[in-house]
Write an enzyme that holds these catalytic residues in place. Sequence first.
Site, PDB file in Angstrom:
ATOM      1  N   TRP A   1       1.457   1.772  -3.587  1.00  0.00           N
ATOM      2  CA  TRP A   1       0.449   2.529  -4.144  1.00  0.00           C
ATOM      3  C   TRP A   1       0.487   3.961  -4.208  1.00  0.00           C
ATOM      4  O   TRP A   1       0.079   4.799  -5.018  1.00  0.00           O
ATOM      5  CB  TRP A   1      -0.915   1.642  -3.876  1.00  0.00           C
TER       6      TRP A   1
ATOM      7  N   TRP B   1      -9.406   8.381  -7.988  1.00  0.00           N
ATOM      8  CA  TRP B   1     -10.825   8.480  -8.879  1.00  0.00           C
ATOM      9  C   TRP B   1     -10.573   8.154 -10.300  1.00  0.00           C
ATOM     10  O   TRP B   1     -11.490   7.578 -10.945  1.00  0.00           O
ATOM     11  CB  TRP B   1     -11.206  10.021  -8.535  1.00  0.00           C
TER      12      TRP B   1
ATOM     13  N   GLU C   1       0.701  -1.211   0.114  1.00  0.00           N
ATOM     14  CA  GLU C   1      -0.226  -0.052   0.098  1.00  0.00           C
ATOM     15  C   GLU C   1       0.721   1.213  -0.073  1.00  0.00           C
ATOM     16  O   GLU C   1       0.547   2.377  -0.711  1.00  0.00           O
ATOM     17  CB  GLU C   1      -0.940  -0.084   1.265  1.00  0.00           C
TER      18      GLU C   1
ATOM     19  N   TRP D   1     -16.366  11.848 -12.939  1.00  0.00           N
ATOM     20  CA  TRP D   1     -15.645  11.698 -11.633  1.00  0.00           C
ATOM     21  C   TRP D   1     -15.074  12.685 -10.971  1.00  0.00           C
ATOM     22  O   TRP D   1     -14.664  12.812  -9.832  1.00  0.00           O
ATOM     23  CB  TRP D   1     -14.367  10.784 -12.157  1.00  0.00           C
TER      24      TRP D   1
END
Length: 466
Positions: A291, A396, A288, A373
């Site tokens: 990311w 998004w 993570e 978005w």
Amino acid sequence: MSAGRSGGGAGTADAPAVVWFRDDLRVADNPALRAAADSGRPVLCLFVFDEESAGIRPLGGAARWWLHHSLAALADDLGQRGAPLIIRRGPAQRVVADVLREAGAAAVFWNRRYGGAERRIDEAIKSAARAAGMEATSFAANLLFEPWTIRTGSGTPFSVYTPFWRACLAAPPPRKPLPAPRELRRASPVDGDALDDLGLLPTAPDWAGGLREAWEPGEKAARRRLVEFLDEDVARYRDDRDTPGIAATSRLSPRLRWGELSPHEVWHATAEARDQTNAAGASAFVSELGWREFAHHTLYEHPDLATVNIHREYDSFPWPRLHPAALRAWHQGRTGIPLVDAGMRELWTTGIMHNRVRMVVASFLVKNLLVDWRRGEQWFWDTLVDADAANNPFNWQWVAGSGADAAPYFRVFNPELQRTKFDPHGDYVRRWVPEWDTGDYPEPIVDLAETRRAALAAFDVVKKAR
């Protein structure tokens, strides 16, 4: 930018070093602060609240709340070490120049930012300071890997996460965290603004009660949470992180966003805590961090990430006319879709939302309500305590299908299937939507199957544009 006042300037031993704080509100593992302390000069600490410079995006309400309390904690910590925090507001290029001049500074240090407008401002300040004979140095502090150091074999930036993270793991490991300076030489004071005068806290109305109940901003609280997570939760992180009704996530995202912890601290603390019982959870957690790195590297390459589709064929998507009532129902968590409503109410109350649910509510807005978005990104920007210029628009765009390594256009999260899979006993939904199974819960505002078909038909325009 002149060297300044009588008794100061770059040539005198008592001329101070200015540390310009931004999204790095900590004293430990802060290379800019460490450099100032090691210089032997008096240290002047500065924070500039800048909502005026071209290209700088004003903070949302929840982020402003967090910033106030994190600055208060930082000011207390710095004061105990002998260097009060000076706060000013205004365009950073002018304000920093004013402070350097007034202080008669010999040097200015800061930790790097990666947005386009931020880089332009930083370069202008660095050039002006050096032209005035000052030392001006920026440092790598808030990413594990600098964006220009991770490249494909052909020298281009990565656009897919898995090979990107593989390249990161093959690179030299992130440096060890730097210790916090125990004491700082006090510089002659310069004037500043009171923290309360920035107007960061909501007053009329005061909607931050849920945030106060959920969070304690500041470096000390951040470090306690990191230790708690690694001691108690990381072993089950891989298996439980997608279950919103279980407290299994790290809750470190706002800590990293505001720099109360550095990614280097989190990386090395996780490595030190890793053993046979938690290896799988620790690996999932570190991914993570990867990311997060990928989002910031993408921002570096695409400074207009919050407004422009990375894949420009999505510019041709036929967004229908907006129905304000549907958008308002999504904002308020009154869509009649239990998992969506639970997530949106959690967000409004606490300034955070479980990551699995973030994907579901974003997919529902974009692909069931067919709302651009960017409107969802703007709402999250205003309501998330961890909203930043990289992760928020990056994620998004991922959900919308227009971003880096994005979910394919035909992937539409079914919020009912997601609920039965990840909240099978309804613990999460009942917490945030207590009326769900009382008979008072409204009917869905849209039919999920019909809107999925409509979305696929609309996205067929993008498919043909490729």
